[in-house]
Design an enzyme around this catalytic site. Structure first.
Site, PDB file in Angstrom:
ATOM      1  N   HIS A 152      -2.855  -5.630  -1.958  1.00 53.06           N
ATOM      2  CA  HIS A 152      -2.358  -6.894  -1.409  1.00 53.06           C
ATOM      3  C   HIS A 152      -1.651  -6.626  -0.079  1.00 53.06           C
ATOM      4  O   HIS A 152      -1.451  -5.482   0.313  1.00 53.06           O
ATOM      5  CB  HIS A 152      -1.413  -7.600  -2.406  1.00 53.06           C
ATOM      6  CG  HIS A 152      -0.079  -6.938  -2.588  1.00 53.06           C
ATOM      7  ND1 HIS A 152       0.957  -7.506  -3.288  1.00 53.06           N
ATOM      8  CD2 HIS A 152       0.411  -5.743  -2.149  1.00 53.06           C
ATOM      9  CE1 HIS A 152       2.010  -6.707  -3.275  1.00 53.06           C
ATOM     10  NE2 HIS A 152       1.703  -5.645  -2.607  1.00 53.06           N
ATOM     11  N   CYS A 203       4.759  -4.083   4.303  1.00 54.19           N
ATOM     12  CA  CYS A 203       3.866  -4.917   3.475  1.00 54.19           C
ATOM     13  C   CYS A 203       3.094  -5.930   4.309  1.00 54.19           C
ATOM     14  O   CYS A 203       2.193  -6.600   3.803  1.00 54.19           O
ATOM     15  CB  CYS A 203       4.667  -5.637   2.392  1.00 54.19           C
ATOM     16  SG  CYS A 203       5.426  -4.503   1.240  1.00 54.19           S
ATOM     17  N   HIS A 241      -2.352  -2.606   0.838  1.00 47.73           N
ATOM     18  CA  HIS A 241      -1.961  -1.363   0.159  1.00 47.73           C
ATOM     19  C   HIS A 241      -2.015  -1.629  -1.337  1.00 47.73           C
ATOM     20  O   HIS A 241      -1.985  -2.778  -1.765  1.00 47.73           O
ATOM     21  CB  HIS A 241      -0.558  -0.926   0.600  1.00 47.73           C
ATOM     22  CG  HIS A 241       0.496  -1.926   0.246  1.00 47.73           C
ATOM     23  ND1 HIS A 241       0.805  -2.992   1.049  1.00 47.73           N
ATOM     24  CD2 HIS A 241       1.260  -2.063  -0.868  1.00 47.73           C
ATOM     25  CE1 HIS A 241       1.740  -3.733   0.464  1.00 47.73           C
ATOM     26  NE2 HIS A 241       2.034  -3.199  -0.710  1.00 47.73           N
ATOM     27  N   HIS A 280      -1.218  -1.078  -5.624  1.00 46.33           N
ATOM     28  CA  HIS A 280      -0.222  -0.822  -6.670  1.00 46.33           C
ATOM     29  C   HIS A 280      -0.948  -0.667  -7.997  1.00 46.33           C
ATOM     30  O   HIS A 280      -2.001  -1.267  -8.211  1.00 46.33           O
ATOM     31  CB  HIS A 280       0.753  -1.993  -6.819  1.00 46.33           C
ATOM     32  CG  HIS A 280       1.641  -2.194  -5.653  1.00 46.33           C
ATOM     33  ND1 HIS A 280       2.722  -1.380  -5.385  1.00 46.33           N
ATOM     34  CD2 HIS A 280       1.616  -3.116  -4.658  1.00 46.33           C
ATOM     35  CE1 HIS A 280       3.323  -1.808  -4.288  1.00 46.33           C
ATOM     36  NE2 HIS A 280       2.668  -2.852  -3.811  1.00 46.33           N
ATOM     37  N   ASP A 337      -8.255  -6.537 -11.587  1.00 42.63           N
ATOM     38  CA  ASP A 337      -8.350  -5.077 -11.491  1.00 42.63           C
ATOM     39  C   ASP A 337      -9.331  -4.638 -10.399  1.00 42.63           C
ATOM     40  O   ASP A 337     -10.454  -5.139 -10.324  1.00 42.63           O
ATOM     41  CB  ASP A 337      -8.790  -4.503 -12.844  1.00 42.63           C
ATOM     42  CG  ASP A 337      -8.627  -2.997 -12.920  1.00 42.63           C
ATOM     43  OD1 ASP A 337      -7.645  -2.473 -12.341  1.00 42.63           O
ATOM     44  OD2 ASP A 337      -9.456  -2.340 -13.562  1.00 42.63           O
ATOM     45  N   HIS A 338      -8.873  -3.715  -9.566  1.00 46.86           N
ATOM     46  CA  HIS A 338      -9.670  -3.186  -8.458  1.00 46.86           C
ATOM     47  C   HIS A 338     -10.115  -4.275  -7.486  1.00 46.86           C
ATOM     48  O   HIS A 338     -11.226  -4.240  -6.959  1.00 46.86           O
ATOM     49  CB  HIS A 338     -10.852  -2.354  -8.967  1.00 46.86           C
ATOM     50  CG  HIS A 338     -10.412  -1.021  -9.509  1.00 46.86           C
ATOM     51  ND1 HIS A 338      -9.759  -0.888 -10.710  1.00 46.86           N
ATOM     52  CD2 HIS A 338     -10.481   0.223  -8.987  1.00 46.86           C
ATOM     53  CE1 HIS A 338      -9.460   0.380 -10.914  1.00 46.86           C
ATOM     54  NE2 HIS A 338      -9.877   1.085  -9.881  1.00 46.86           N
ATOM     55  N   GLU A 376       5.457  -4.228 -10.558  1.00 46.07           N
ATOM     56  CA  GLU A 376       4.724  -3.753  -9.388  1.00 46.07           C
ATOM     57  C   GLU A 376       4.926  -2.242  -9.249  1.00 46.07           C
ATOM     58  O   GLU A 376       4.047  -1.515  -8.816  1.00 46.07           O
ATOM     59  CB  GLU A 376       5.226  -4.461  -8.128  1.00 46.07           C
ATOM     60  CG  GLU A 376       4.415  -4.122  -6.894  1.00 46.07           C
ATOM     61  CD  GLU A 376       4.904  -4.875  -5.674  1.00 46.07           C
ATOM     62  OE1 GLU A 376       4.540  -6.047  -5.517  1.00 46.07           O
ATOM     63  OE2 GLU A 376       5.658  -4.284  -4.885  1.00 46.07           O
TER      64      GLU A 376
HETATM   65 ZN    ZN Z   1       2.926  -4.074  -2.274  1.00 46.51          ZN
END
Ligand code: ZN
Length: 136
Positions: A14, A33, A39, A41, A79-80, A124
């Site tokens: 995100h 961010c 990037h 998580h 996911d992914h 997160e």
């Molecule tokens: Zn982040």
């Protein structure tokens, strides 16, 4: 009443960016961010349901069913994925931990048979999580 929690994990990327703001304003508000390449998580999701224990099975809810609903409604969608670009609810809301928790709630609400959704917790990072308890 008993609370029962099931965990699941998903990995997603995100970034945070408000279109109406200048690049400087975005950098000031979101720091690293705000990088629009995104990037990742490794998120942990905890879904807590509330109910009464069935006197025969000893369960509050069918755990397999809860796992399947979480997988189908959330994990398989997030996911992914790049949350900003690929998940509809984050086209209009930033995929912050807070907004993800509320979005997961909306995806699961009414879909867990025999139990009431009580809390959605999204980590997160190990030291950062948000709880959504619905509209109370
Ligand atoms: Zn982040």
């Amino acid at each position: 009443m008993i609370l029962l929690t099931r965990k699941a994990e998903f990995s997603a990327s995100h970034y945070y960016w408000v279109e109406a703001w200048s690049p400087e304003e975005n950098a000031r508000a979101f720091g690293k961010c705000a990088n629009r390449n995104g990037h990742g998580h490794n998120y942990t999701l905890e879904v807590t349901v509330a109910g009464e224990v069935d006197p025969v099975t000893g369960f509050v809810v069918d755990l397999k069913e809860l796992k399947d609903v979480m997988e189908r409604e959330v994990v398989s969608v997030y996911d992914h994925r790049h949350l900003n670009l690929e998940v509809p609810e984050f086209k209009t809301a930033l995929p912050t931990t807070e907004n993800i928790a509320a979005a997961v709630w909306r995806r699961l609400e009414g879909k867990v048979p025999g139990a009431k959704l009580y809390r959605v917790r999204v980590y997160e990072m190990p030291d950062l999580f948000a709880d959504y308890l619905g509209e109370r």
